[in-house]
Write an enzyme that holds these catalytic residues in place. Structure first.
Site, PDB file in Angstrom:
ATOM      1  N   ARG A 188      30.065  67.720  -6.766  1.00  0.00           N
ATOM      2  CA  ARG A 188      31.318  67.813  -7.687  1.00  0.00           C
ATOM      3  C   ARG A 188      32.571  68.461  -6.888  1.00  0.00           C
ATOM      4  O   ARG A 188      33.672  68.118  -7.296  1.00  0.00           O
ATOM      5  CB  ARG A 188      31.028  68.263  -8.824  1.00  0.00           C
ATOM      6  CG  ARG A 188      31.780  68.137  -9.783  1.00  0.00           C
ATOM      7  CD  ARG A 188      31.302  68.538 -11.357  1.00  0.00           C
ATOM      8  NE  ARG A 188      30.932  69.857 -11.613  1.00  0.00           N
ATOM      9  CZ  ARG A 188      30.857  70.394 -12.787  1.00  0.00           C
ATOM     10  NH1 ARG A 188      30.288  69.672 -13.820  1.00  0.00           N
ATOM     11  NH2 ARG A 188      30.564  71.727 -12.821  1.00  0.00           N
ATOM     12  N   LYS A 225      28.653  77.699   0.230  1.00  0.00           N
ATOM     13  CA  LYS A 225      27.577  78.685   0.141  1.00  0.00           C
ATOM     14  C   LYS A 225      26.764  78.526  -1.130  1.00  0.00           C
ATOM     15  O   LYS A 225      26.806  78.732  -1.983  1.00  0.00           O
ATOM     16  CB  LYS A 225      28.096  80.064  -0.049  1.00  0.00           C
ATOM     17  CG  LYS A 225      26.943  81.285   0.182  1.00  0.00           C
ATOM     18  CD  LYS A 225      27.197  82.279  -0.756  1.00  0.00           C
ATOM     19  CE  LYS A 225      27.086  82.110  -2.020  1.00  0.00           C
ATOM     20  NZ  LYS A 225      25.521  81.934  -2.438  1.00  0.00           N
ATOM     21  N   GLY A 231      29.434  79.264 -11.783  1.00  0.00           N
ATOM     22  CA  GLY A 231      28.408  80.601 -12.007  1.00  0.00           C
ATOM     23  C   GLY A 231      28.864  81.275 -13.116  1.00  0.00           C
ATOM     24  O   GLY A 231      29.504  80.773 -14.069  1.00  0.00           O
ATOM     25  N   GLU A 264      34.355  77.499 -12.817  1.00  0.00           N
ATOM     26  CA  GLU A 264      33.437  76.788 -13.727  1.00  0.00           C
ATOM     27  C   GLU A 264      32.427  77.969 -14.262  1.00  0.00           C
ATOM     28  O   GLU A 264      31.700  78.185 -13.438  1.00  0.00           O
ATOM     29  CB  GLU A 264      32.873  75.491 -13.411  1.00  0.00           C
ATOM     30  CG  GLU A 264      32.530  74.646 -14.697  1.00  0.00           C
ATOM     31  CD  GLU A 264      30.873  74.910 -15.076  1.00  0.00           C
ATOM     32  OE1 GLU A 264      30.832  75.701 -15.999  1.00  0.00           O
ATOM     33  OE2 GLU A 264      30.117  74.343 -14.225  1.00  0.00           O
ATOM     34  N   LEU A 265      32.559  78.744 -15.471  1.00  0.00           N
ATOM     35  CA  LEU A 265      31.874  80.081 -15.603  1.00  0.00           C
ATOM     36  C   LEU A 265      31.039  79.752 -16.666  1.00  0.00           C
ATOM     37  O   LEU A 265      30.555  78.446 -17.082  1.00  0.00           O
ATOM     38  CB  LEU A 265      32.946  80.952 -15.749  1.00  0.00           C
ATOM     39  CG  LEU A 265      33.834  81.111 -14.808  1.00  0.00           C
ATOM     40  CD1 LEU A 265      34.909  82.310 -14.957  1.00  0.00           C
ATOM     41  CD2 LEU A 265      33.388  81.342 -13.316  1.00  0.00           C
TER      42      LEU A 265
END
Length: 476
Positions: free
Chosen positions: A158, A173, A227, A249-250
């Site tokens: 994505r 990572k 995350g 995007e949390l």
């Protein structure tokens, strides 16, 4: 051995420190593989490689980039079962869920292969000066991509696909719990024609130091992270030092509202999908289920019957419906949240315990009569626990749904479309599932508001996260 090393400049290499770490299968707690752990000098090598590769890649035509991405889609689609098996091995998710993720992950290459040729600009006539206003989108620069363990394939593709479509190079990572899937993607990209150095993968057991070092380099221009909100806030603070473009995007705390006029079968199945997809280890998982009191008893009965059919087992076993949680820490948190809710008055309708034996399993659980002061109402569960409350008033349930610092996704079930759309517009969430329990789609802008993040992934917006707008004032 090579698929467990670092991937830098199109080569499989040991880390400079020769350090390695173990990846564990959460179904049986056995070591699957030993993976190289990147250090700061490895990061410098990856930055140099990305810089060289991007200088050439950004000059390729959009059609050329598009065709490379389309080949990546075709090749990954041919190997769905292979990727699904790897996902189940290192993440633990059930085979069917793993196949779904691998297919979803491949779709990002197809979607962005089509978007690569649609980075459109504009030409207009300035009303006052008479100059021409030329606006175009250009590659922003090297992107640092930080992906989580819950979707080891899809959260990578994505980000990779739109970055490459935009003309950018990337350094990835992956989470230390699940690096194998992302490493296994690299031969696919090589075969598709992705140049050496354009995509680099740096697993590590020292993510803070490595990420800080990379973000301090002026060649990095985008940081894309999926995350927790707490880590996202740290990254945003660090990004300020280089004024990096952030895509975050949390966390989430998704409400799911079922009105009295909802189709009950649709609502039960939708709630099941919204809660149990990926074992609840998803930021989109329904965290709070609000049932109108007129249908609450019938809904709970049918929902418990649906959940009780699930079979726990090794994620790689196709007979299993539910695999383990990713690690002991996650299972401990889930157990604590259940115990807290029960101590405060919640009723256990199903499950509520961790079975004996190896593996980080927790039984599918349904809690009703959950009080407002239970920790699970305010904290993201990230596990197979359905938390149910009831309501009578529409305005009241909207206020309760919005009473969170998060704003990623909400779900609404009602056959009255006028009422349903009105409720959707009042919900303070970046996405809403209306009469369905799944919202994720490569063609849709995925992202949240409030403390659930910044920017969007997927859709037309996804590629723009890796591009900068340039305006040229021209006279002719």
């Amino acid at each position: 051995m090579k698929l467990t090393n670092l991937y830098i400049d199109g080569k499989w290499v040991e880390s400079a420190s020769r350090a390695r770490f173990d990846v564990v299968n959460p179904s049986n707690e056995r070591v699957i593989a030993s993976v190289a752990s990147a250090d700061l000098s490895d990061a410098d090598r990856a930055l140099d490689a990305a810089e060289r590769a991007m200088a050439l890649w950004r000059s390729e035509t959009p059609r050329y980039r598009s065709e490379v991405l389309r080949r990546a889609f075709n090749l990954m689609s041919e190997r769905i079962e292979h990727f699904a098996h790897l996902i189940s091995l290192e993440n633990g998710k059930a085979s069917a869920d793993a196949v779904g993720e691998a297919s979803y992950a491949a779709e990002f290459f197809r979607w962005f292969s089509e978007e690569a040729v649609r980075a459109e600009g504009t030409i207009s006539h300035a009303p006052s000066s008479g100059a021409r206003i030329l606006v175009q989108q250009k590659p922003a620069g090297i992107g640092l991509l930080i992906t989580p363990w819950n979707y080891p394939a899809a959260m990578g593709t994505r980000k990779i696909a739109p970055a490459l479509a935009a003309g950018c190079a990337v350094i990835i990572k992956p989470a230390a719990e699940t690096p194998l899937t992302m490493l296994a993607l690299m031969p696919v990209l090589e075969e598709a024609g992705v140049p050496n150095g354009l995509v680099n993968v740096l697993p590590t057991t020292h993510p803070g130091a490595l990420v800080d070092h990379i973000m301090d380099d002026p060649r990095i221009r985008v940081v894309s992270f999926t995350g927790s909100t707490s880590v996202g806030k740290e990254l945003l603070r660090n990004a300020a030092g280089q004024v990096l473009k952030p895509a975050m995007e949390l966390g989430g705390n998704a409400p799911l509202i079922v009105f009295e006029d909802a189709d009950l079968d649709t609502a039960v199945e939708g709630a099941f999908q919204a809660k149990m997809r990926n074992l609840g280890e998803a930021c989109t998982a329904a965290n709070r289920i609000y049932l109108h009191e007129n249908i609450a008893a019938e809904f709970i009965s049918e929902f418990v019957a649906r959940m009780s059919k699930l079979k726990l087992g090794d994620g790689t076993d196709q007979r299993s419906d539910v695999g383990p949680l990713v690690n002991e820490e996650t299972r401990t948190k889930v157990a604590r949240l259940v115990e807290d809710a029960v101590a405060k008055g919640a009723i256990v309708e199903l499950g509520g315990y961790a079975p004996e034996g190896p593996g980080y399993f927790y039984t599918p659980t349904v809690l009703s009569n959950v009080p407002d002061d239970a920790d699970c109402i305010h904290d993201e569960i990230f596990g197979p626990v359905a938390v149910i409350q009831s309501f009578t008033d529409q305005d009241q349930v909207i206020c309760r749904a919005n009473d969170t610092e998060y704003g990623l996704v909400a779900y609404v079930f009602s056959k009255n479309m006028k009422r349903a759309l009105n409720v959707c517009e009042q919900l303070e969430f970046g996405m809403v599932g209306l009469n369905r329990g799944i919202v994720s789609d490569p063609a849709a802008p995925f992202g949240g508001v409030k403390q659930s993040g910044l920017g969007r992934e997927g859709g037309k917006d996804g590629m723009l996260e890796f591009m900068e707008t340039q305006y040229i004032s021209a006279a002719w």
